[in-house]
Design a protein around this motif. Structure first.
Motif, PDB file in Angstrom:
ATOM      1  N   GLU A 196     -67.098  41.046  84.059  1.00  0.00           N
ATOM      2  CA  GLU A 196     -66.848  41.956  85.183  1.00  0.00           C
ATOM      3  C   GLU A 196     -66.934  41.241  86.524  1.00  0.00           C
ATOM      4  N   HIS A 197     -67.776  40.224  86.604  1.00  0.00           N
ATOM      5  CA  HIS A 197     -68.076  39.625  87.906  1.00  0.00           C
ATOM      6  C   HIS A 197     -67.547  38.220  88.097  1.00  0.00           C
ATOM      7  N   ASP A 198     -67.423  37.462  87.006  1.00  0.00           N
ATOM      8  CA  ASP A 198     -66.997  36.076  87.144  1.00  0.00           C
ATOM      9  C   ASP A 198     -65.496  35.999  86.855  1.00  0.00           C
ATOM     10  N   LEU A 199     -64.750  35.678  87.888  1.00  0.00           N
ATOM     11  CA  LEU A 199     -63.294  35.705  87.743  1.00  0.00           C
ATOM     12  C   LEU A 199     -62.788  34.630  86.790  1.00  0.00           C
ATOM     13  N   ASN A 200     -63.501  33.507  86.715  1.00  0.00           N
ATOM     14  CA  ASN A 200     -63.099  32.459  85.768  1.00  0.00           C
ATOM     15  C   ASN A 200     -63.283  32.936  84.335  1.00  0.00           C
ATOM     16  N   ASP A 201     -64.438  33.539  84.058  1.00  0.00           N
ATOM     17  CA  ASP A 201     -64.687  34.049  82.705  1.00  0.00           C
ATOM     18  C   ASP A 201     -63.661  35.112  82.335  1.00  0.00           C
ATOM     19  N   ARG A 202     -63.362  35.965  83.307  1.00  0.00           N
ATOM     20  CA  ARG A 202     -62.376  37.015  83.046  1.00  0.00           C
ATOM     21  C   ARG A 202     -61.004  36.399  82.737  1.00  0.00           C
ATOM     22  N   ALA A 203     -60.631  35.388  83.531  1.00  0.00           N
ATOM     23  CA  ALA A 203     -59.329  34.732  83.317  1.00  0.00           C
ATOM     24  C   ALA A 203     -59.274  34.111  81.927  1.00  0.00           C
ATOM     25  N   ILE A 204     -60.361  33.495  81.497  1.00  0.00           N
ATOM     26  CA  ILE A 204     -60.372  32.852  80.174  1.00  0.00           C
ATOM     27  C   ILE A 204     -60.284  33.907  79.073  1.00  0.00           C
ATOM     28  N   ALA A 205     -61.050  34.998  79.216  1.00  0.00           N
ATOM     29  CA  ALA A 205     -61.027  36.050  78.189  1.00  0.00           C
ATOM     30  C   ALA A 205     -59.645  36.693  78.101  1.00  0.00           C
ATOM     31  N   LEU A 206     -59.086  37.060  79.246  1.00  0.00           N
ATOM     32  CA  LEU A 206     -57.783  37.723  79.215  1.00  0.00           C
ATOM     33  C   LEU A 206     -56.683  36.743  78.823  1.00  0.00           C
ATOM     34  N   GLY A 207     -56.835  35.488  79.230  1.00  0.00           N
ATOM     35  CA  GLY A 207     -55.883  34.450  78.826  1.00  0.00           C
ATOM     36  C   GLY A 207     -55.909  34.247  77.317  1.00  0.00           C
ATOM     37  N   THR A 208     -57.099  34.305  76.723  1.00  0.00           N
ATOM     38  CA  THR A 208     -57.227  34.157  75.267  1.00  0.00           C
ATOM     39  C   THR A 208     -56.499  35.298  74.551  1.00  0.00           C
ATOM     40  N   ILE A 209     -56.636  36.515  75.102  1.00  0.00           N
ATOM     41  CA  ILE A 209     -55.953  37.662  74.484  1.00  0.00           C
ATOM     42  C   ILE A 209     -54.436  37.443  74.515  1.00  0.00           C
ATOM     43  N   ALA A 210     -53.932  37.004  75.669  1.00  0.00           N
ATOM     44  CA  ALA A 210     -52.488  36.788  75.803  1.00  0.00           C
ATOM     45  C   ALA A 210     -52.019  35.676  74.861  1.00  0.00           C
ATOM     46  N   LEU A 211     -52.791  34.599  74.820  1.00  0.00           N
ATOM     47  CA  LEU A 211     -52.441  33.463  73.952  1.00  0.00           C
ATOM     48  C   LEU A 211     -52.417  33.905  72.490  1.00  0.00           C
ATOM     49  N   ALA A 212     -53.471  34.602  72.083  1.00  0.00           N
ATOM     50  CA  ALA A 212     -53.572  35.034  70.694  1.00  0.00           C
ATOM     51  C   ALA A 212     -52.380  35.925  70.341  1.00  0.00           C
ATOM     52  N   HIS A 213     -52.081  36.875  71.199  1.00  0.00           N
ATOM     53  CA  HIS A 213     -50.993  37.795  70.878  1.00  0.00           C
ATOM     54  C   HIS A 213     -49.659  37.077  70.812  1.00  0.00           C
ATOM     55  N   SER A 214     -49.450  36.095  71.679  1.00  0.00           N
ATOM     56  CA  SER A 214     -48.159  35.412  71.609  1.00  0.00           C
ATOM     57  C   SER A 214     -48.076  34.520  70.369  1.00  0.00           C
ATOM     58  N   LEU A 215     -49.226  34.176  69.782  1.00  0.00           N
ATOM     59  CA  LEU A 215     -49.211  33.422  68.519  1.00  0.00           C
ATOM     60  C   LEU A 215     -49.273  34.365  67.312  1.00  0.00           C
ATOM     61  N   GLY A 216     -49.276  35.666  67.581  1.00  0.00           N
ATOM     62  CA  GLY A 216     -49.311  36.637  66.488  1.00  0.00           C
ATOM     63  C   GLY A 216     -50.701  36.808  65.882  1.00  0.00           C
ATOM     64  N   LEU A 217     -51.760  36.518  66.638  1.00  0.00           N
ATOM     65  CA  LEU A 217     -53.121  36.623  66.112  1.00  0.00           C
ATOM     66  C   LEU A 217     -53.846  37.806  66.730  1.00  0.00           C
ATOM     67  N   ASN A 218     -54.862  38.305  66.024  1.00  0.00           N
ATOM     68  CA  ASN A 218     -55.735  39.333  66.576  1.00  0.00           C
ATOM     69  C   ASN A 218     -56.882  38.692  67.342  1.00  0.00           C
ATOM     70  N   VAL A 219     -57.389  39.417  68.329  1.00  0.00           N
ATOM     71  CA  VAL A 219     -58.529  38.915  69.104  1.00  0.00           C
ATOM     72  C   VAL A 219     -59.723  39.812  68.899  1.00  0.00           C
ATOM     73  N   ILE A 220     -60.879  39.185  68.712  1.00  0.00           N
ATOM     74  CA  ILE A 220     -62.100  39.958  68.645  1.00  0.00           C
ATOM     75  C   ILE A 220     -63.053  39.404  69.700  1.00  0.00           C
ATOM     76  N   ALA A 221     -63.637  40.297  70.479  1.00  0.00           N
ATOM     77  CA  ALA A 221     -64.592  39.878  71.508  1.00  0.00           C
ATOM     78  C   ALA A 221     -65.994  40.107  70.985  1.00  0.00           C
ATOM     79  N   GLU A 222     -66.877  39.112  71.130  1.00  0.00           N
ATOM     80  CA  GLU A 222     -68.259  39.282  70.668  1.00  0.00           C
ATOM     81  C   GLU A 222     -69.180  39.418  71.875  1.00  0.00           C
TER      82      GLU A 222
END
Ligand code: C2E
Ligand code: CA
Ligand code: CA
Length: 266
Positions: A196-222
């Protein structure tokens, strides 16, 4: 200080050699959920060591020692068999089948006989291969990607699914990532904690979702602990979630009761 650390490690190593035979290890289970449906999709098995005099020893303290000494091979085999047996038992007791995710360390994966071990565990437990998910950290698959591909593809052909754990904390070659038969990318909890507060962490998390989806993978956040973290992840397309917001890791009986209440077989 170095002396103290060495002594502590030796002490853990000595006790760890007896932990299995003395039945000091147990598993607990943390549910995973669909981000939209809020229905359970799986559970992750997490090992616990209850030492008779030292009390509960956290996996972060003993898993590294187990890896260095090779004791992890024996512990890992016990974890695999016990986790698969539990899920089979729960299904037999009326749970609608869901995935059982098991952490596997680099040292286990590298063993010549790892695929045979997994095959043996599936036969012995009676769990369908599709319900077993192997979680391997990004850094352990990238240690030796060529070797990992051969093993992971064999597991994939057996029907076992694969999650890349701690994604974003190591270095991934995207070229290799495409070659692994991956089902899930797991966003590390260090990125979720401050999403919520660290823009770098947010960019990495949302970037991972985009990357995973474009590779046809599911994303799970822990490590999802708050409603705000959940909302941010969900509205950005994260597929599954796991964390204290939903449930802490539970012992077997509590995990079955929790899951069965939400997910009985029809
Ligand atoms: P991991 O695979 O990343 O496991 C997730 C860790 O995050 C677990 O810690 C879990 O209890 C914790 N966690 C879950 N939800 C939350 C949350 O909402 N907030 C926070 N702050 N933490 C959360 P645990 O059980 O102490 O395990 C630590 C690590 O030990 C695991 O990290 C994994 O790398 C290793 N480990 C555990 N069991 C096994 C095993 O059977 N085999 C191997 N090779 N490694 C294991
Ligand atoms: Ca894990
Ligand atoms: Ca992790």
């Amino acid at each position: 200080e170095m002396n103290r650390i060495t002594t502590e490690r030796l002490d853990i190593e000595r006790k760890l050699r007896h932990a299995l035979t003395r039945n000091e290890l147990t598993l607990c289970f943390q549910p995973q959920f669909g981000a939209q449906s809020a229905q359970p999709t799986g559970v992750e098995a997490l090992v616990r060591w209850l030492h008779p005099t030292d009390g509960l020893i956290a996996p972060d303290r003993f898993i590294p020692v187990a890896e260095e000494t090779g004791i992890i091979v024996e512990i890992g085999e016990w974890v695999l068999l016990t986790a698969c047996r539990e899920m089979k038992r729960w299904i037999d007791a009326g749970l609608k089948p869901i995935r059982m995710a098991v952490n596997v360390s680099a040292r286990q994966l590298r063993r010549r006989d790892f695929c045979e071990t997994v095959a043996g565990v599936l036969v012995e437990s009676g769990l369908p291969a599709e319900l077993l998910e192997i979680e391997i950290t990004e850094s352990s698959v990238m240690e030796n990607p060529e070797e990992a591909i051969v093993i992971l593809q064999r597991l994939g052909r057996m029907g076992v699914t694969l999650a890349i754990d701690d994604f974003g904390t190591g270095y991934s070659s995207l070229a290799y990532l495409k070659l692994f038969p991956i089902d899930h990318l797991k966003i590390d909890r260090s990125f979720v904690a401050d999403i919520e507060h660290d823009l770098n962490d947010r960019a990495i998390a949302l970037g991972t979702i985009a990357l995973a989806h474009s590779l046809g993978l599911n994303v799970i956040a822990e490590g999802v602990e708050t409603e705000d973290q959940l909302e941010l992840l969900r509205s950005n397309g994260c597929d599954e979630v796991q964390g204290y917001l939903f449930s802490k890791p539970l012992n077997s009986a509590a995990a079955f009761a929790f899951l069965h209440a939400r997910h009985p077989a029809e």
